[in-house]
Scaffold this active site. Structure first.
Site, PDB file in Angstrom:
ATOM      1  N   LYS A 218       0.844  -1.208   0.000  1.00 61.89           N
ATOM      2  CA  LYS A 218       0.000   0.000   0.000  1.00 61.89           C
ATOM      3  C   LYS A 218       0.876   1.254   0.000  1.00 61.89           C
ATOM      4  O   LYS A 218       0.596   2.225  -0.705  1.00 61.89           O
ATOM      5  CB  LYS A 218      -0.933  -0.012   1.230  1.00 61.89           C
ATOM      6  CG  LYS A 218      -2.004  -1.107   1.150  1.00 61.89           C
ATOM      7  CD  LYS A 218      -2.791  -1.291   2.442  1.00 61.89           C
ATOM      8  CE  LYS A 218      -3.742  -2.478   2.321  1.00 61.89           C
ATOM      9  NZ  LYS A 218      -4.544  -2.750   3.512  1.00 61.89           N
TER      10      LYS A 218
ATOM     11  N   GLN B  27      -4.286  -1.285   9.814  1.00 60.94           N
ATOM     12  CA  GLN B  27      -4.252  -2.621   9.223  1.00 60.94           C
ATOM     13  C   GLN B  27      -4.824  -3.649  10.199  1.00 60.94           C
ATOM     14  O   GLN B  27      -4.480  -3.665  11.383  1.00 60.94           O
ATOM     15  CB  GLN B  27      -2.804  -2.990   8.825  1.00 60.94           C
ATOM     16  CG  GLN B  27      -2.669  -4.282   8.056  1.00 60.94           C
ATOM     17  CD  GLN B  27      -3.346  -4.255   6.682  1.00 60.94           C
ATOM     18  OE1 GLN B  27      -3.506  -3.198   6.084  1.00 60.94           O
ATOM     19  NE2 GLN B  27      -3.746  -5.409   6.187  1.00 60.94           N
TER      20      GLN B  27
ATOM     21  N   ASP C  34     -10.682   3.000   4.454  1.00 63.55           N
ATOM     22  CA  ASP C  34     -11.079   1.595   4.329  1.00 63.55           C
ATOM     23  C   ASP C  34     -12.594   1.397   4.293  1.00 63.55           C
ATOM     24  O   ASP C  34     -13.058   0.289   4.007  1.00 63.55           O
ATOM     25  CB  ASP C  34     -10.557   0.807   5.543  1.00 63.55           C
ATOM     26  CG  ASP C  34      -9.247   0.090   5.245  1.00 63.55           C
ATOM     27  OD1 ASP C  34      -9.093  -0.419   4.122  1.00 63.55           O
ATOM     28  OD2 ASP C  34      -8.404   0.036   6.152  1.00 63.55           O
TER      29      ASP C  34
HETATM   30  N1  GUN Z   1      -6.876  -6.723   6.509  1.00 60.61           N
HETATM   31  C1  GUN Z   1      -7.287  -7.472   5.456  1.00 60.61           C
HETATM   32  N2  GUN Z   1      -7.815  -6.689   4.495  1.00 60.61           N
HETATM   33  C2  GUN Z   1      -7.745  -5.422   4.951  1.00 60.61           C
HETATM   34  C3  GUN Z   1      -8.124  -4.168   4.390  1.00 60.61           C
HETATM   35  O1  GUN Z   1      -8.671  -4.057   3.280  1.00 60.61           O
HETATM   36  N3  GUN Z   1      -7.862  -3.091   5.174  1.00 60.61           N
HETATM   37  C4  GUN Z   1      -7.291  -3.181   6.406  1.00 60.61           C
HETATM   38  N4  GUN Z   1      -7.103  -2.062   7.097  1.00 60.61           N
HETATM   39  N5  GUN Z   1      -6.937  -4.333   6.944  1.00 60.61           N
HETATM   40  C5  GUN Z   1      -7.155  -5.436   6.208  1.00 60.61           C
END
Ligand code: GUN
Length: 288
Positions: free
Chosen positions: A59, A103, A128
């Site tokens: 990311k 995350q 998100d």
């Molecule tokens: N863990 C698994 N997928 C995601 C996501 O799309 N965003 C975040 N913040 N954590 C995750």
């Protein structure tokens, strides 16, 4: 991968995500040329989960590629919920930060409450789309940040150019991150949606009815190829290691590709789209 023996067309998430990132890069450059500040995405990583480190690294690299400033915080797993909430508050208040991502999963061995942490993020900076306010908006069909993986799946589905109205979608998995929100997005587009999960009685029969299959359970090749209805669209969210250590999805790819009209590969399908949508959400929050 030699796909010459597979009739399905590949839904190439890598190529589509690169087109989206390039377009975002041009838009960010235009803002820069107009003297505007750069958009900023804050990433918070708590603890040492190796998969989470890889996801966040990818990311952050994508931010760099498109010119979005990344403000990154790595916290020791023992730092505790109060310190995490304090950091989120600082980022909520920072004018340089337009999107915030914590995350998931948070470490299991401390006092973290994921729902409380996600609710602490300013809903306007919720890159998100996990804040309960935004999840409620999604349920009501109101405009709000949409979770990145479901948003990316809808972009891939639109690549097929099908009239989706009235078709039958089967979603395998009921997580807050993928299964539930993708079901709502499909419903919004007038599909008939069945949500399956680990207690579903006859998964094979349910999947076999589907024009669109979304597999998001995190079990290697759970969805067998011969369950797929000929001509279906198969979207595979899973990233698993099989017994030989090979990266595989939640769908038995090779056999499913013999029956599907369209299918996402793993890797290179849904995964890269999640990142593209995260940056798109950040840019949308910056413009709001
Ligand atoms: N863990 C698994 N997928 C995601 C996501 O799309 N965003 C975040 N913040 N954590 C995750």
């Amino acid at each position: 991968m030699n796909l010459s023996d597979t009739p399905a067309q590949l839904l190439d998430g890598k190529a589509l995500s690169e087109r989206i990132l390039n377009s975002l890069k041009e838009k960010v450059e235009a803002k820069h040329n107009a003297g505007m500040p750069a958009p900023g995405l804050a990433t918070i990583l708590v603890g040492n989960d190796p998969a989470s480190h890889i996801y966040v690294r990818n990311k952050r690299r994508a931010c760099e590629k498109v010119g979005i400033t990344n403000i990154h915080h790595e916290l020791d797993e023992h730092v505790g919920q109060a310190a995490l909430l304090k950091l989120i508050q600082e980022l909520n208040d920072s004018p340089e930060v337009h999107g915030i991502l914590v995350q998931l999963p948070l470490p299991k061995n401390c006092d973290y409450n994921e729902n409380e942490v996600l609710a602490a993020i300013d809903p306007a900076k919720d890159a998100d789309g996990f804040h309960p306010f935004n999840q409620g908006a999604l349920m009501q069909g109101r405009k709000a940040p949409v979770p990145c993986t479901p948003k990316g799946i809808m972009c891939l589905l639109d690549e097929c150019g099908l009239d989706l109205k009235g078709r039958h979608a089967v979603v395998v998995g009921r997580s807050n991150i993928v299964g539930k929100p993708i079901s709502l997005l499909l419903l919004e587009r007038h599909l008939t949606v069945t949500i399956c999960h680990s207690r579903t009685r006859d998964l094979a029969a349910e999947v076999n009815r589907a024009d669109i299959v979304v597999a998001a359970v995190g079990v290697a090749e759970l969805v067998r190829g011969d369950w797929i209805k000929p001509g279906a669209v198969v979207l595979d969210v899973g990233i698993n290691r099989n017994e030989e250590g090979k990266l595989v999805g939640d769908v038995e790819f090779r056999a499913a590709a013999q029956r599907a009209a369209w299918i996402t590969p793993v890797p290179g399908g849904v995964g890269p789209m999640t990142i593209a949508m995260l940056l798109q959400n950040t840019f949308e929050a910056y413009n709001a």
